[in-house]
Design an enzyme around this catalytic site. Structure first.
Site, mmCIF file in Angstrom:
data_model
loop_
_atom_site.group_PDB
_atom_site.id
_atom_site.type_symbol
_atom_site.label_atom_id
_atom_site.label_comp_id
_atom_site.label_asym_id
_atom_site.label_seq_id
_atom_site.Cartn_x
_atom_site.Cartn_y
_atom_site.Cartn_z
ATOM 1 N N TRP A 51 -8.066 -12.108 10.638
ATOM 2 C CA TRP A 51 -8.472 -10.706 10.718
ATOM 3 C C TRP A 51 -9.958 -10.515 10.425
ATOM 4 O O TRP A 51 -10.405 -9.410 10.117
ATOM 5 C CB TRP A 51 -7.625 -9.855 9.779
ATOM 6 C CG TRP A 51 -6.232 -9.644 10.333
ATOM 7 C CD1 TRP A 51 -5.754 -10.090 11.529
ATOM 8 C CD2 TRP A 51 -5.155 -8.938 9.718
ATOM 9 N NE1 TRP A 51 -4.447 -9.714 11.694
ATOM 10 C CE2 TRP A 51 -4.051 -9.006 10.607
ATOM 11 C CE3 TRP A 51 -5.014 -8.255 8.514
ATOM 12 C CZ2 TRP A 51 -2.816 -8.411 10.307
ATOM 13 C CZ3 TRP A 51 -3.792 -7.667 8.218
ATOM 14 C CH2 TRP A 51 -2.710 -7.742 9.112
ATOM 15 N N SER A 69 0.818 -1.207 0.000
ATOM 16 C CA SER A 69 0.000 0.000 0.000
ATOM 17 C C SER A 69 0.855 1.262 0.000
ATOM 18 O O SER A 69 1.977 1.268 0.495
ATOM 19 C CB SER A 69 -0.913 0.007 1.224
ATOM 20 O OG SER A 69 -0.155 -0.065 2.415
ATOM 21 N N ARG A 121 -5.097 3.320 15.089
ATOM 22 C CA ARG A 121 -5.368 2.447 13.934
ATOM 23 C C ARG A 121 -6.541 1.525 14.259
ATOM 24 O O ARG A 121 -6.503 0.751 15.217
ATOM 25 C CB ARG A 121 -4.114 1.636 13.611
ATOM 26 C CG ARG A 121 -4.316 0.504 12.625
ATOM 27 C CD ARG A 121 -4.525 0.983 11.217
ATOM 28 N NE ARG A 121 -4.518 -0.137 10.289
ATOM 29 C CZ ARG A 121 -5.216 -0.170 9.171
ATOM 30 N NH1 ARG A 121 -5.972 0.846 8.829
ATOM 31 N NH2 ARG A 121 -5.156 -1.202 8.357
ATOM 32 N N HIS A 133 5.421 2.386 11.114
ATOM 33 C CA HIS A 133 4.396 2.779 12.078
ATOM 34 C C HIS A 133 4.801 4.030 12.860
ATOM 35 O O HIS A 133 4.105 4.439 13.776
ATOM 36 C CB HIS A 133 4.096 1.627 13.036
ATOM 37 C CG HIS A 133 3.392 0.489 12.361
ATOM 38 N ND1 HIS A 133 4.069 -0.494 11.678
ATOM 39 C CD2 HIS A 133 2.077 0.191 12.241
ATOM 40 C CE1 HIS A 133 3.198 -1.346 11.174
ATOM 41 N NE2 HIS A 133 1.986 -0.949 11.503
ATOM 42 N N ASP A 190 -9.282 -1.373 3.266
ATOM 43 C CA ASP A 190 -8.669 -2.361 4.141
ATOM 44 C C ASP A 190 -8.515 -3.636 3.332
ATOM 45 O O ASP A 190 -9.445 -4.051 2.632
ATOM 46 C CB ASP A 190 -9.556 -2.612 5.361
ATOM 47 C CG ASP A 190 -9.030 -3.722 6.241
ATOM 48 O OD1 ASP A 190 -8.219 -3.432 7.135
ATOM 49 O OD2 ASP A 190 -9.425 -4.889 6.031
ATOM 50 N N ASP A 204 8.764 -23.737 5.644
ATOM 51 C CA ASP A 204 7.904 -24.769 5.066
ATOM 52 C C ASP A 204 6.793 -24.183 4.196
ATOM 53 O O ASP A 204 6.189 -24.894 3.400
ATOM 54 C CB ASP A 204 7.307 -25.614 6.193
ATOM 55 C CG ASP A 204 6.772 -26.952 5.699
ATOM 56 O OD1 ASP A 204 7.400 -27.540 4.790
ATOM 57 O OD2 ASP A 204 5.736 -27.409 6.219
ATOM 58 N N HIS A 259 4.228 -11.777 3.071
ATOM 59 C CA HIS A 259 4.648 -10.759 4.028
ATOM 60 C C HIS A 259 4.080 -11.064 5.410
ATOM 61 O O HIS A 259 2.935 -11.503 5.533
ATOM 62 C CB HIS A 259 4.173 -9.371 3.584
ATOM 63 C CG HIS A 259 4.419 -8.310 4.616
ATOM 64 N ND1 HIS A 259 5.689 -7.883 4.937
ATOM 65 C CD2 HIS A 259 3.575 -7.636 5.439
ATOM 66 C CE1 HIS A 259 5.603 -6.977 5.906
ATOM 67 N NE2 HIS A 259 4.344 -6.815 6.231
ATOM 68 N N GLU A 291 -2.542 -0.044 -4.013
ATOM 69 C CA GLU A 291 -3.833 -0.479 -3.459
ATOM 70 C C GLU A 291 -4.810 0.673 -3.217
ATOM 71 O O GLU A 291 -5.478 0.737 -2.185
ATOM 72 C CB GLU A 291 -3.611 -1.265 -2.162
ATOM 73 C CG GLU A 291 -2.692 -2.457 -2.349
ATOM 74 C CD GLU A 291 -2.384 -3.184 -1.047
ATOM 75 O OE1 GLU A 291 -2.993 -2.864 -0.011
ATOM 76 O OE2 GLU A 291 -1.530 -4.079 -1.073
#
Length: 765
Positions: free
Chosen positions: A567, A439, A521, A701, A495, A662, A647, A490
């Site tokens: 999420w 983003s 946030r 952040h 979101d 893995d 990520h 994005e």
């Protein structure tokens, strides 16, 4: 029969605190204005619970950032780099610890147990001088009392605080943090004394680390701490609250034997086995705070089932000693269904947000006392039946496809080394290739365009034109910065999880179902109510449009199945892994369509894979098996020349590094900068990693802009333990929450650092 709420959401039904914080941080409002918004929110929360009939109402669960940072402030445990000189800790020091400032970086941030909430990790060592430096707990108790509400002040317990801390920079990693117990307890005693003087009759200590696998010396610390506090606590009723999982048998024994403690709270939703321990023996003179209303999810409570559990417990501990409670703080759920007038009525009848859960707790307490609201219980029973029988929940074809996955391992046929060779021939990237996570800043104008499109104030043609213009702007910025692998920024997504959920079947969405993630946030988790499938392509149009604007590789950006699961508010009527497999099949279809459309680099974010790791080690293997399998399902069918990225962010990954390997991704980008390069220690200790890896080189952040030299230094630390040919250079996470005035210079410095090191490496040959 009494009722209790562990904690309550802080941001308010319309995220009032979020906007007040951001206005304050931007210098557009004063500290007094911020404090006024906060006070109004606290007042409404306390009065709502009091009016509903809740007896034990929490205070000091409100926070400007997070409750662990509040405890750090209370203890005066400010790292020296913030130049705090003593006295009451103000906003400048507090927010510098949380967000960093122009001179120094923020403290580490990590996930709060297995939730999507974050906390600021305390940095401690033998030389920390603890002092009573924040009177917030006492001030908020007095504030509530002035309104006529007698609350239960809540503190993070002393042992949990130390167990959640880390050794400060320069302190031996083996430093025993529990050795500081004797130094912090005097501060706790001062707080307790002030609360008693203010008139408090109850105090709550949150000690959720008791649900984890603790060693004997850690359990002994609880015994020592509360024995030391016993005389200070005399005259107070003391509640020790646990949550998020079962309390192990040895911890249960330690907990229920603590001196000076009169009540124990348990999560009986995620910790159902704790019931057996209670049945096996609960102290006859203690209160039991029974967490039967789920504080982690948004499904309406099965009141009949909960009442049956409570009646069983009543027979064990007695009517006068049983308190009905939420399983956890309601911080983890949305605020109020009243704010959802457009939500489908049938689905809405299956739900309960924080305000509704307060009502459920009180209804159960009244029913247990012989004052059952028959109409309320009847409506609840009808909603339970409706949900189980609704045809919109179940899809036989989806369930069969997911069930068929269990017999295969789903691995790409070629090993990662050979794939990377094939990809390099196609992509022709330099050493230390640069990229970003996905983003770019979400500007006011961009949000306006999306909002107007949803409200049908602009046409689809106007919307597409505006988004394409934004993508083109982001592409040009990246080309000017000379970034090697681009992203489209994005702009079509508010979101990432919400974006994908809106295009998948089995998902529902709220207008105001916001939940705090960290600081200001907030996220708006989708609700997975039924079987999941993908009716049509979700990102192919935007990805191909972006790729047409540049000759450089353009990443296709997807969210992985485990992250979408973790999420979201997930259905609780089937195992989580079954839902995850369904999502994996949907993402697999999207990956293959992107590849067919000519996208050769595809990022499938699994930011929340570590977050979902169970708190008990005995449950790790099962979770990691299905979580990693779900990721591999998504990309098992792509060509060797298609490079798969993933990520992960803001968790401790060291204990699951072998599961990360893995996953068999070609490149993984991962948070690293705020945690003092903790991730790199696994490679120093001999773990071999042959795929591409990009440990974040700066913290997104924080508004702080790192210098070229600082970033180059971070990359050099990585090169000391990682092979040059597998290392990528990237920020810690996406840039959505930052401003372009921060993003451009930070990325410019990042690219400059990568180029500087390429030159040095070339001349060293």
């Amino acid at each position: 029969m009494a009722s209790h709420i562990v904690g309550y959401p802080r941001m308010g039904p319309k995220r009032e605190l979020k906007f007040a914080l951001e206005s304050f941080w931007d210098g557009k409002s004063s500290a007094e204005e911020l404090q006024k918004v906060a006070a109004n929110l606290r007042t409404s929360i306390w009065k709502q619970m009091a009016d509903t009939g809740i007896k034990y109402i929490p205070s000091n669960t409100f926070s400007y950032y997070d409750q662990v940072l509040d405890t750090t402030a209370m203890l005066g445990a400010v790292p020296p780099r913030y130049n705090w000189t003593g006295g009451e800790i103000g906003f400048d020091t507090y927010f510098s610890m949380a967000r960093g400032n122009a001179s120094v970086p923020a403290m580490e941030m990590t996930k709060w147990f297995d939730t999507n909430y974050h906390f600021i990790v305390p940095e401690l060592g033998p030389d920390v001088k603890f002092s009573y430096a924040s009177h917030k707990a006492v001030d908020e108790y007095k504030e509530a009392k002035s309104l006529g509400v007698d609350t239960v002040p809540v503190l993070i317990g002393p042992v949990t605080y130390l167990l959640l801390s880390k050794p400060a920079k320069g302190v031996e990693k083996t430093f025993p943090l529990l050795s500081l117990l004797g130094k912090i307890l005097p501060v706790y005693k001062e707080v307790i004394a002030e609360l008693k003087a203010a008139g408090a009759s109850w105090i709550q200590f949150d000690e959720p680390t008791l649900v984890k696998d603790l060693e004997s010396h850690q359990l002994e610390a609880f015994t020592k701490a509360y024995a030391e506090l016993e005389s200070s606590l005399s005259g107070l009723n003391v509640l020790i609250e646990t949550y998020f999982a079962d309390v192990p048998a040895d911890a249960f024994k330690t907990l229920t034997a603590l001196k000076g403690v009169s009540a124990f709270g348990f999560d009986l939703v995620r910790g159902a086995q704790t019931l057996d321990l209670i049945k096996g023996g609960f102290p006859s003179d203690k209160y039991l705070f029974a967490g039967v209303v789920d504080g982690r999810n948004i499904w309406a409570n099965d009141l009949a089932s909960s009442l049956s559990i409570l009646q069983t417990l009543e027979g064990i501990v007695g009517k006068d000693k049983l308190v009905v409670s939420t399983s956890t703080s309601l911080l983890h759920t949305a605020v109020d269904l009243v704010n959802e007038p457009k939500l489908d009525e049938e689905i809405k009848s299956w739900l309960a947000f924080a305000a509704q859960k307060v009502v459920e707790v009180n209804a159960l307490a009244k029913a247990l006392a012989g004052q059952k609201d028959e109409a309320f219980f009847s409506a609840n029973a009808e909603a339970q039946v409706s949900r189980k029988s609704s045809p919109r929940v179940n899809n036989d074809a989806v369930q069969k496809a997911a069930a068929a996955l269990k017999g295969s391992d789903h691995r790409r046929a070629t090993n990662v080394s050979a794939r990377l060779d094939a990809q390099q021939k196609k992509l022709n990237l330099p050493i230390l290739p640069t990229t970003t996570i996905g983003s770019f800043p979400q500007t006011i104008e961009l949000r306006r365009v999306r909002r107007e499109y949803k409200a049908k104030k602009i046409s689809e043609e106007e919307y597409v034109k505006a988004i394409k213009e934004e993508i083109n702007k982001v592409v040009k910025i990246q080309e000017e910065l000379d970034i090697d692998v681009l992203v489209h920024g994005e702009p079509e997504r508010n979101d990432m999880v919400e974006y994908f959920g809106e295009q998948l079947s089995g998902f529902a969405f709220t207008a105001n179902g916001w939940v705090q993630s960290y600081g200001s946030r907030c996220v708006k988790p989708p609700i997975i109510y039924g079987d999941v499938s993908r009716p049509k392509p979700m990102t192919v149009f935007w990805s191909t449009a972006a790729q047409s604007m540049t000759k450089r590789p353009m990443k296709g950006m997807l969210t992985g199945p485990v992250t979408i699961l973790n999420w979201s508010f997930v259905r609780n009527d089937q195992p989580r892994f079954e839902t995850c497999y369904q999502i994996a099949l949907a993402i697999k279809d999207e990956v293959e369509d992107l590849e067919k459309a000519g996208i050769t680099v595809i990022q499938i974010d699994e930011a929340a894979l570590r977050e979902g790791l169970p708190l008990r080690k005995s449950e790790h293997a099962f979770y990691l098996d299905w979580a990693v399998h779900s990721f591999r399902i998504t990309n098992v069918g792509v060509l060797d020349t298609t490079q798969i990225h993933t990520h992960m962010c803001y968790s401790n990954f060291n204990d699951i590094i072998h599961s990360i390997i893995d996953m068999d991704a070609d490149v993984i980008t991962i948070e690293n900068s705020r945690s003092d390069e903790k991730l790199l220690s696994v490679f120093r200790e001999g773990v071999k990693y042959g795929a591409g890896i990009g440990p974040g080189v700066y913290d997104i952040h924080s508004p702080r802009i790192p210098s070229t030299e600082e970033i180059a230094d971070r990359i050099n630390k990585m090169l000391a333990v990682l092979e040059t040919n597998i290392l990528w250079v990237n920020p810690d996470c996406g840039l959505k929450t930052r401003k372009y005035t921060e993003v451009k210079p930070a990325l410019q410095n990042m690219v400059a650092a990568a180029k500087q090191l390429r030159t040095q490496l070339a001349s060293a040959k």
